[in-house]
Design a protein around this motif. Structure first.
Motif, PDB file in Angstrom:
ATOM      1  N   ASN A 270      36.805  -3.872  95.153  1.00  0.00           N
ATOM      2  CA  ASN A 270      37.382  -4.355  93.898  1.00  0.00           C
ATOM      3  C   ASN A 270      36.337  -4.576  92.801  1.00  0.00           C
ATOM      4  O   ASN A 270      36.635  -5.182  91.781  1.00  0.00           O
ATOM      5  N   HIS A 271      35.115  -4.071  93.063  1.00  0.00           N
ATOM      6  CA  HIS A 271      34.054  -4.162  92.049  1.00  0.00           C
ATOM      7  C   HIS A 271      33.839  -5.600  91.577  1.00  0.00           C
ATOM      8  O   HIS A 271      33.669  -5.852  90.384  1.00  0.00           O
ATOM      9  N   THR A 272      33.854  -6.545  92.489  1.00  0.00           N
ATOM     10  CA  THR A 272      33.627  -7.927  92.073  1.00  0.00           C
ATOM     11  C   THR A 272      32.141  -8.214  91.855  1.00  0.00           C
ATOM     12  O   THR A 272      31.785  -9.098  91.090  1.00  0.00           O
ATOM     13  N   GLY A 273      31.294  -7.488  92.572  1.00  0.00           N
ATOM     14  CA  GLY A 273      29.860  -7.712  92.464  1.00  0.00           C
ATOM     15  C   GLY A 273      29.384  -9.045  93.027  1.00  0.00           C
ATOM     16  O   GLY A 273      28.230  -9.421  92.839  1.00  0.00           O
ATOM     17  N   LEU A 274      30.268  -9.762  93.726  1.00  0.00           N
ATOM     18  CA  LEU A 274      29.948 -11.131  94.173  1.00  0.00           C
ATOM     19  C   LEU A 274      28.669 -11.221  95.003  1.00  0.00           C
ATOM     20  O   LEU A 274      27.887 -12.150  94.848  1.00  0.00           O
ATOM     21  N   HIS A 275      28.465 -10.259  95.902  1.00  0.00           N
ATOM     22  CA  HIS A 275      27.339 -10.355  96.831  1.00  0.00           C
ATOM     23  C   HIS A 275      26.335  -9.218  96.647  1.00  0.00           C
ATOM     24  O   HIS A 275      25.493  -9.000  97.520  1.00  0.00           O
TER      25      HIS A 275
ATOM     26  N   HIS B 297      23.736  -8.916  94.971  1.00  0.00           N
ATOM     27  CA  HIS B 297      22.322  -9.294  94.950  1.00  0.00           C
ATOM     28  C   HIS B 297      21.727  -9.377  96.350  1.00  0.00           C
ATOM     29  O   HIS B 297      20.511  -9.398  96.509  1.00  0.00           O
ATOM     30  N   LEU B 298      22.594  -9.453  97.374  1.00  0.00           N
ATOM     31  CA  LEU B 298      22.105  -9.540  98.753  1.00  0.00           C
ATOM     32  C   LEU B 298      22.070  -8.173  99.437  1.00  0.00           C
ATOM     33  O   LEU B 298      21.635  -8.063 100.578  1.00  0.00           O
ATOM     34  N   ALA B 299      22.541  -7.134  98.732  1.00  0.00           N
ATOM     35  CA  ALA B 299      22.751  -5.834  99.374  1.00  0.00           C
ATOM     36  C   ALA B 299      21.614  -4.865  99.103  1.00  0.00           C
ATOM     37  O   ALA B 299      20.959  -4.920  98.070  1.00  0.00           O
ATOM     38  N   ASP B 300      21.396  -3.970 100.056  1.00  0.00           N
ATOM     39  CA  ASP B 300      20.492  -2.841  99.814  1.00  0.00           C
ATOM     40  C   ASP B 300      21.233  -1.717  99.103  1.00  0.00           C
ATOM     41  O   ASP B 300      20.638  -0.956  98.340  1.00  0.00           O
ATOM     42  N   VAL B 301      22.509  -1.603  99.398  1.00  0.00           N
ATOM     43  CA  VAL B 301      23.353  -0.540  98.833  1.00  0.00           C
ATOM     44  C   VAL B 301      24.732  -1.137  98.604  1.00  0.00           C
ATOM     45  O   VAL B 301      25.168  -2.000  99.364  1.00  0.00           O
ATOM     46  N   VAL B 302      25.405  -0.697  97.535  1.00  0.00           N
ATOM     47  CA  VAL B 302      26.784  -1.114  97.299  1.00  0.00           C
ATOM     48  C   VAL B 302      27.683   0.119  97.333  1.00  0.00           C
ATOM     49  O   VAL B 302      27.358   1.136  96.710  1.00  0.00           O
ATOM     50  N   ILE B 303      28.790   0.039  98.059  1.00  0.00           N
ATOM     51  CA  ILE B 303      29.793   1.105  97.993  1.00  0.00           C
ATOM     52  C   ILE B 303      31.133   0.485  97.611  1.00  0.00           C
ATOM     53  O   ILE B 303      31.386  -0.692  97.861  1.00  0.00           O
ATOM     54  N   HIS B 304      31.956   1.332  96.972  1.00  0.00           N
ATOM     55  CA  HIS B 304      33.287   0.866  96.560  1.00  0.00           C
ATOM     56  C   HIS B 304      34.388   1.579  97.341  1.00  0.00           C
ATOM     57  O   HIS B 304      35.546   1.188  97.277  1.00  0.00           O
ATOM     58  N   HIS B 305      33.995   2.648  98.036  1.00  0.00           N
ATOM     59  CA  HIS B 305      34.965   3.426  98.821  1.00  0.00           C
ATOM     60  C   HIS B 305      34.215   4.067  99.976  1.00  0.00           C
ATOM     61  O   HIS B 305      33.028   4.396  99.852  1.00  0.00           O
ATOM     62  N   PHE B 306      34.904   4.236 101.112  1.00  0.00           N
ATOM     63  CA  PHE B 306      34.234   4.774 102.287  1.00  0.00           C
ATOM     64  C   PHE B 306      33.826   6.238 102.124  1.00  0.00           C
ATOM     65  O   PHE B 306      32.993   6.720 102.886  1.00  0.00           O
ATOM     66  N   ASP B 307      34.394   6.932 101.150  1.00  0.00           N
ATOM     67  CA  ASP B 307      33.954   8.301 100.897  1.00  0.00           C
ATOM     68  C   ASP B 307      32.481   8.332 100.499  1.00  0.00           C
ATOM     69  O   ASP B 307      31.815   9.355 100.624  1.00  0.00           O
ATOM     70  N   GLN B 308      31.971   7.212  99.998  1.00  0.00           N
ATOM     71  CA  GLN B 308      30.559   7.154  99.589  1.00  0.00           C
ATOM     72  C   GLN B 308      29.625   7.068 100.786  1.00  0.00           C
ATOM     73  O   GLN B 308      28.420   7.207 100.638  1.00  0.00           O
ATOM     74  N   LEU B 309      30.186   6.817 101.952  1.00  0.00           N
ATOM     75  CA  LEU B 309      29.393   6.764 103.187  1.00  0.00           C
ATOM     76  C   LEU B 309      29.509   8.103 103.895  1.00  0.00           C
ATOM     77  O   LEU B 309      30.025   8.181 104.988  1.00  0.00           O
ATOM     78  N   SER B 310      29.047   9.154 103.265  1.00  0.00           N
ATOM     79  CA  SER B 310      29.215  10.463 103.913  1.00  0.00           C
ATOM     80  C   SER B 310      28.198  10.580 105.037  1.00  0.00           C
ATOM     81  O   SER B 310      27.056  10.162 104.918  1.00  0.00           O
ATOM     82  N   ALA B 311      28.661  11.145 106.130  1.00  0.00           N
ATOM     83  CA  ALA B 311      27.775  11.307 107.282  1.00  0.00           C
ATOM     84  C   ALA B 311      26.798  12.450 107.005  1.00  0.00           C
ATOM     85  O   ALA B 311      25.754  12.532 107.590  1.00  0.00           O
TER      86      ALA B 311
END
Ligand SMILES: [Mg+2]
Length: 194
Positions: free
Chosen positions: A173-178, A180-194
């Motif tokens: 939902n693009h809240t951006g809440l956490h 700052h703690l992440a190495d990578v941010v994704i918004h959809h699992f399609d962004q995690l391509s194998a």
């Protein structure tokens, strides 16, 4: 922070369950209200502060809500396909969840999710402790630095940090809440391509 469409390759990926792979529409506000748990406190941490004579009943309340959530759970968009892609690519996947084991299994059975490795709250100290993640790395005989943990909450990202893994923040939902703690941010699992 690396762009999500330019992820490094991982030797294995571990996922949080609730709010990450699946939406069980758990009503945390209702659980907190039922238990008189403050809004900014983890429910399990709150139960730890109760007199020991009240803890079992409080855990039973949480289990009831979780069981109801397991009945309602749906895959997050693209999550099931993401697991299938990993399996096709021979990349191991696991789940580390704070859910009770019976609830996590009920959820996955209902959704016909197959996952080789599932650690629930009976199996390891709760996140943000890294123990569960490190147990999975040990089982796989893979270096933590080559693994990623995907989750939707701060404890997930802190656990990844504590384990020396790449912390991937799933933020549909693009809240951006956490972020700052992440190495990578994704918004959809399609962004995690194998
Ligand atoms: Mg979660």
């Amino acid at each position: 922070m690396p762009a999500a469409d330019n992820l490094p390759g991982f030797d294995g990926i571990i996922f949080d369950l609730d709010g990450t792979l699946v939406d069980s529409r758990l009503d945390f506000a209702a659980i907190r209200a039922h238990l008189n748990c403050p809004p900014d406190m983890g429910v399990l941490e709150f139960i730890d502060t109760l007199p020991s004579s009240e803890q079992a009943a409080a855990h039973e309340v949480v289990l009831e809500y979780e069981r109801a959530g397991a009945e309602r759970a749906v895959w997050m968009p693209g999550a099931q396909q993401c697991l299938a892609r990993l399996e096709q690519s021979g990349i191991p996947a696991a789940i580390l969840t704070r859910n009770a084991s019976q609830v996590a299994r009920l959820t996955l059975d209902r959704l016909q999710g197959t996952i080789g490795c599932l650690l629930a709250r009976e199996d390891a100290p709760p996140k943000p402790a890294p123990d569960g993640l490190l147990m999975i790395a040990q089982t796989w005989q893979l270096a933590p630095a080559r693994l990623a943990y995907v989750g939707d909450f701060k404890y997930d990202l802190l656990a990844a940090q504590n384990a020396g893994m790449c912390g991937i923040y799933y933020d549909p939902n693009h809240t951006g809440l956490h972020s700052h703690l992440a190495d990578v941010v994704i918004h959809h699992f399609d962004q995690l391509s194998a």
